[in-house]
Design a protein around this motif. Structure first.
Motif, PDB file in Angstrom:
ATOM      1  N   CYS A 111      -0.469  -0.510  -6.791  1.00 36.03           N
ATOM      2  CA  CYS A 111       0.205   0.666  -7.337  1.00 36.03           C
ATOM      3  C   CYS A 111       1.420   0.258  -8.180  1.00 36.03           C
ATOM      4  CB  CYS A 111       0.661   1.596  -6.218  1.00 36.03           C
ATOM      5  SG  CYS A 111      -0.653   2.116  -5.096  1.00 36.03           S
ATOM      6  N   PRO A 117       1.592   7.292  -5.907  1.00 33.65           N
ATOM      7  CA  PRO A 117       0.917   6.489  -4.876  1.00 33.65           C
ATOM      8  C   PRO A 117       1.805   5.369  -4.331  1.00 33.65           C
ATOM      9  CG  PRO A 117      -0.614   6.967  -6.644  1.00 33.65           C
ATOM     10  CD  PRO A 117       0.738   7.432  -7.102  1.00 33.65           C
ATOM     11  N   PHE A 121       2.498   5.177  -0.486  1.00 36.76           N
ATOM     12  CA  PHE A 121       1.715   4.188   0.261  1.00 36.76           C
ATOM     13  C   PHE A 121       2.152   2.737   0.047  1.00 36.76           C
ATOM     14  CE2 PHE A 121      -1.312   7.726  -0.780  1.00 36.76           C
ATOM     15  CZ  PHE A 121      -1.330   8.282   0.485  1.00 36.76           C
ATOM     16  N   SER A 125      -3.065   0.686  -2.428  1.00 35.19           N
ATOM     17  CA  SER A 125      -3.648   1.949  -1.995  1.00 35.19           C
ATOM     18  C   SER A 125      -5.156   1.899  -2.221  1.00 35.19           C
ATOM     19  CB  SER A 125      -3.038   3.116  -2.778  1.00 35.19           C
ATOM     20  OG  SER A 125      -3.711   4.327  -2.504  1.00 35.19           O
ATOM     21  N   TYR A 145      -6.005   9.090  -3.356  1.00 36.62           N
ATOM     22  CA  TYR A 145      -5.301   7.878  -2.938  1.00 36.62           C
ATOM     23  C   TYR A 145      -5.080   7.943  -1.429  1.00 36.62           C
ATOM     24  CZ  TYR A 145      -4.274   7.436  -7.910  1.00 36.62           C
ATOM     25  OH  TYR A 145      -4.380   7.342  -9.279  1.00 36.62           O
ATOM     26  N   SER A 147      -4.025   5.448   2.263  1.00 37.47           N
ATOM     27  CA  SER A 147      -3.405   4.223   2.744  1.00 37.47           C
ATOM     28  C   SER A 147      -4.436   3.103   2.801  1.00 37.47           C
ATOM     29  CB  SER A 147      -2.817   4.453   4.132  1.00 37.47           C
ATOM     30  OG  SER A 147      -2.463   3.231   4.734  1.00 37.47           O
TER      31      SER A 147
END
Length: 237
Positions: A111, A117, A121, A125, A145, A147
């Motif tokens: 990311c 995102p 996360f 991601s 998106y 985890s």
């Protein structure tokens, strides 16, 4: 159609596929679904596997079995524990439309720091992409998106379950959803997939899905070509 031979029992995979077809208007209200031998042939499974799948849907109130009359669709909507809203796709199906979904890709991405995102996360991601067709015309493009702790996702597995069932398989229970709406120009790739001209603004829907501890477990962006169909929300009161 090939099914995943790991994790979820085959009858549950078939149940979810048939249920999706009901909810997306492939099998319409009052019509009969294909016969058990036809389903056995399509999925390459035994008679008892198909019967178990159908029995589950009978118990949930979607199907009704009639002696010598086939198995009829008697309900085309689902109840959501998260909201009293009707799902948008259910509204379209009730109006006589046919909805199809196609998963395009699933990949672990890095990311960029200035993106949502990344904020939600971190550096990595899981990114999933899919397109919805309205009466065989591309209509909605969604990017999800998640985890990266969820691990690898096989698109074949997703064909037999929903995104939220995938989360449930990871013991992730969602407690609430938040939607944000805007008008925005989609990326060029999405515009091409939706068969619209580059630079044309579309309805943009951003969704945040929270677990019971208030943590965001899924972030999604959807682009809707509302020239084909307006976005509609029906409320039960």
């Amino acid at each position: 159609m090939s099914l995943s031979r790991k994790d979820r029992p085959l009858y549950l995979q078939i149940k979810n596929i048939i249920k999706d077809r009901i909810l997306y208007g492939v099998y319409t209200l009052g019509s009969n679904i294909p016969s058990e031998p036809q389903l056995e042939n399509e999925f390459g499974v035994s008679k008892i596997t198909v019967r178990n799948a159908i029995q589950e849907l009978v118990q949930e109130g979607y199907l009704e079995k009639g002696s010598g009359k086939g198995t009829k669709v008697i309900r085309i909507t689902t109840a959501s524990k998260l909201s009293k809203w009707k799902r948008f796709t259910e509204i379209l199906v009730e109006e006589g439309h046919r909805i199809q979904k196609q998963w395009l890709r699933a990949e672990l991405i890095q990311c960029d720091e200035d993106t949502e995102p990344y904020r939600l996360f971190g550096e990595h991601s899981l990114k999933l992409e899919r397109v919805y067709y309205l009466d065989d015309v591309p209509y909605i493009y969604y990017t999800h998106y998640l985890s990266n702790t969820i691990g690898d996702v096989d698109l074949q597995d997703l064909s037999a379950q929903s995104l939220y069932e995938l989360l449930e398989d990871q013991n992730i229970s969602l407690d609430k959803l938040r939607d944000e709406f805007d008008v925005s120009e989609p990326p060029e790739l999405i515009a091409e997939m939706l068969q619209i001209s580059s630079g044309k603004p579309l309805l943009k829907r951003s969704r945040y899905s929270y677990d019971e501890q208030g943590n965001v477990k899924e972030y999604s962006i959807g682009y809707y070509n509302t020239e084909l169909q307006s976005y509609v929300v029906n409320y039960d009161v």
